[in-house]
Design a protein around this motif. Sequence first.
Motif, mmCIF file in Angstrom:
data_model
loop_
_atom_site.group_PDB
_atom_site.id
_atom_site.type_symbol
_atom_site.label_atom_id
_atom_site.label_comp_id
_atom_site.label_asym_id
_atom_site.label_seq_id
_atom_site.Cartn_x
_atom_site.Cartn_y
_atom_site.Cartn_z
ATOM 1 N N LYS A 1 14.507 44.104 38.291
ATOM 2 C CA LYS A 1 14.443 45.542 38.027
ATOM 3 C C LYS A 1 15.842 46.147 38.020
ATOM 4 O O LYS A 1 16.161 46.999 37.171
ATOM 5 C CB LYS A 1 13.577 46.223 39.080
ATOM 6 N N ALA A 2 16.689 45.726 38.958
ATOM 7 C CA ALA A 2 18.060 46.248 39.011
ATOM 8 C C ALA A 2 18.833 45.889 37.757
ATOM 9 O O ALA A 2 19.567 46.708 37.202
ATOM 10 C CB ALA A 2 18.775 45.698 40.251
ATOM 11 N N LEU B 1 24.952 44.366 35.602
ATOM 12 C CA LEU B 1 25.356 43.264 36.472
ATOM 13 C C LEU B 1 25.929 43.769 37.794
ATOM 14 O O LEU B 1 25.799 43.113 38.829
ATOM 15 C CB LEU B 1 26.358 42.369 35.747
ATOM 16 N N THR B 2 26.561 44.956 37.763
ATOM 17 C CA THR B 2 27.015 45.576 39.007
ATOM 18 C C THR B 2 25.819 45.926 39.879
ATOM 19 O O THR B 2 25.818 45.670 41.090
ATOM 20 C CB THR B 2 27.841 46.830 38.721
ATOM 21 N N SER C 1 22.540 45.007 44.501
ATOM 22 C CA SER C 1 21.202 44.817 45.059
ATOM 23 C C SER C 1 21.125 43.512 45.841
ATOM 24 O O SER C 1 20.531 43.446 46.924
ATOM 25 C CB SER C 1 20.160 44.822 43.937
ATOM 26 N N LEU C 2 21.769 42.477 45.333
ATOM 27 C CA LEU C 2 21.766 41.175 45.995
ATOM 28 C C LEU C 2 22.473 41.243 47.345
ATOM 29 O O LEU C 2 21.967 40.741 48.364
ATOM 30 C CB LEU C 2 22.440 40.158 45.086
ATOM 31 N N ALA D 1 33.033 40.448 42.839
ATOM 32 C CA ALA D 1 32.131 39.896 41.824
ATOM 33 C C ALA D 1 32.205 40.707 40.533
ATOM 34 O O ALA D 1 32.260 40.146 39.433
ATOM 35 C CB ALA D 1 30.698 39.868 42.357
ATOM 36 N N VAL D 2 32.233 42.024 40.660
ATOM 37 C CA VAL D 2 32.284 42.886 39.470
ATOM 38 C C VAL D 2 33.607 42.708 38.735
ATOM 39 O O VAL D 2 33.649 42.686 37.496
ATOM 40 C CB VAL D 2 32.064 44.355 39.865
ATOM 41 N N ALA D 3 34.706 42.551 39.477
ATOM 42 C CA ALA D 3 36.002 42.327 38.834
ATOM 43 C C ALA D 3 35.995 41.019 38.047
ATOM 44 O O ALA D 3 36.523 40.945 36.927
ATOM 45 C CB ALA D 3 37.111 42.311 39.882
#
Length: 217
Positions: free
Chosen positions: A84-85, A96-97, A102-103, A197-199
């Motif tokens: 869902k996220a 993906l962020t 959420s994870l 992770a986002v970077a």
Amino acid sequence: MPVRARGPGRPRGTREGEPLQDQLLDAALTLFAQRGIAQTPLSAIAAEAGVTKAMIHYHFSTREKLLDVLIEERLMPLRTSLIKALCGHADPIDALTAFARSLVAQARICPWLPGLWVREVMSEGGLLRVRMRAQLDAIGEQRTTAHIEAWQRDGLISPALKPEFVLMSVFGMTMLPLTVLGGPPDAQAAEAVVEHAVAMLRHGVRERASASPREIA
């Protein structure tokens, strides 16, 4: 080291009125993350929860039955919330962020998650890896893969990415650092893991999205 059975009374860390089956699942998840499933007999789970072995056999006749309930009641809802996220955003970086955030948020709520994922899902021969493959339907996986493939068709992400590996990569970039940190992360550590992770994603996903796989290689 042998597990010392708890004395009478409410098991440590449980809430008054919490169903015993939930307490047993909590105890099982804690031990599975610490030791691995194969190294955790039902008697150890009973000792961790502060109940008799007969009681855990009443709720779960075998370890396989316990795993089935664990997947259905704990891992399936987690999987649903992550899908869902991801699918709630049109922009891949936003999606993906949200997935990574959420994870990590789930790992703060469920301290067993990083250790369990590394031991029993990521590792070859992990019992959860095999059992989840056999039990989880492919609909969620197909949905997320189709979502990523649509981003590629729209030129929003690099065509060099393998759609089936994208979410696996996000798991690796979040769960492995959280495992190394040990214990549930505080808010600052959790945010640092997400930002890292986002970077990584922003560089691999956004930059040169129009380049061919050969050019990127």
